[in-house]
Design an enzyme around this catalytic site. Structure first.
Site, PDB file in Angstrom:
ATOM      1  N   LYS A  96       0.851  -1.194   0.000  1.00 24.47           N
ATOM      2  CA  LYS A  96       0.000   0.000   0.000  1.00 24.47           C
ATOM      3  C   LYS A  96       0.889   1.247   0.000  1.00 24.47           C
ATOM      4  CE  LYS A  96      -4.662  -0.186   1.951  1.00 24.47           C
ATOM      5  NZ  LYS A  96      -5.480   0.114   3.130  1.00 24.47           N
TER       6      LYS A  96
HETATM    7  O1  G3P Z   1      -8.630   0.578   3.966  1.00 27.09           O
HETATM    8  C1  G3P Z   1      -8.858   1.920   4.329  1.00 27.09           C
HETATM    9  C2  G3P Z   1      -9.806   1.979   5.475  1.00 27.09           C
HETATM   10  O2  G3P Z   1      -9.330   1.180   6.536  1.00 27.09           O
HETATM   11  C3  G3P Z   1     -10.044   3.383   5.981  1.00 27.09           C
HETATM   12  O3  G3P Z   1     -11.245   3.341   6.674  1.00 27.09           O
HETATM   13  O4  G3P Z   1     -12.890   4.060   8.367  1.00 27.09           O
HETATM   14  O5  G3P Z   1     -10.452   4.735   8.593  1.00 27.09           O
HETATM   15  O6  G3P Z   1     -11.893   5.738   6.795  1.00 27.09           O
HETATM   16  P1  G3P Z   1     -11.624   4.514   7.656  1.00 27.09           P
END
Ligand code: G3P
Length: 220
Positions: free
Chosen positions: A83
């Site tokens: 990533k």
């Molecule tokens: O894979 C990206 C994801 O984990 C981000 O999610 O909820 O932190 O915006 P969030």
């Protein structure tokens, strides 16, 4: 649309892998920090549980350091994808890593322009963050739809991973928008499985079945 689990929690991955629906896993530094364990150990355990792509984020912000990190991360498993954050140094790293045959997942994507740049740099995946756009009143699903349309129109093979999904509707709207993949938190998958009418319907079936058993075999 394929379903990935967005977590670094081994128990969640083990449970969902038994559902037969899991095509991959995405992690990020925050999800790994939540587990409080050695990253190498966690990723190697995930790689043993999941055959599909496992995204692990490089933490550096300079291209040469991200490249060095990426080369080390892929040693943790043949299915590890690196990533890379959507920054100029990240594009340099993606160009170099993809040229070496290392799959990159460009993360923190918030515009179709960023997604196009990432794809042109050689990214195997781009991750538009739906929930975080919705959080600021923007249209997260609209971004997914635009990226899918641009990639389809120009025969771009980079896969779109709808990420930052907050609820089952985000998952299904991503599917309707044509996303290749949705990476879903465990709690959202649990919400997707459940429906009150399913629970009440099953309860009624079992109750009626018991009534029938008592009727035909009164001694029960
Ligand atoms: O894979 C990206 C994801 O984990 C981000 O999610 O909820 O932190 O915006 P969030």
């Amino acid at each position: 649309m394929q379903l990935y689990l967005d977590t670094a929690n081994i128990d969640e991955i083990r449970e969902v892998s038994e559902w037969g629906i899991l095509s991959g896993v995405t992690t990020n530094p925050s999800l790994l920090a939540r587990e409080g364990r050695d990253v190498k150990d966690v990723i190697e355990e995930i790689a043993e549980l999941v055959a599909g792509p496992i995204s692990v984020e490089a933490i550096s912000t300079r291209a040469e350091d991200m490249v060095a990190e990426g080369r080390e991360l892929v040693k943790l498993g043949d299915n590890v994808a690196v990533k890379i954050p959507m920054i100029p140094e990240g594009l340099k790293a993606v160009a170099r890593l993809s040229a070496e045959g290392i799959a990159c997942n460009v993360t923190l994507v918030f515009s179709s322009g960023q997604a196009l740049l990432a794809a042109r740099a050689g990214a195997a995946f781009v991750s538009p963050f739906v929930g975080r756009l919705d959080d600021i009143g923007a249209d997260g699903i609209g971004l997914v739809r635009d990226v899918v349309e641009v990639f389809a129109y120009h025969d771009i093979e980079t896969s779109v991973i709808a990420a930052s999904l907050r609820h089952p509707r985000h998952v299904m709207e991503s599917a309707l928008a044509g996303s290749d993949i949705a990476t879903v938190p465990y709690g959202v998958l649990e919400s997707m499985v459940a429906h009150p009418l399913t629970d009440s319907g099953l309860e009624r079936f079992l109750s009626d079945w018991e009534s029938l058993q008592r009727a035909v075999k009164p001694e029960i």
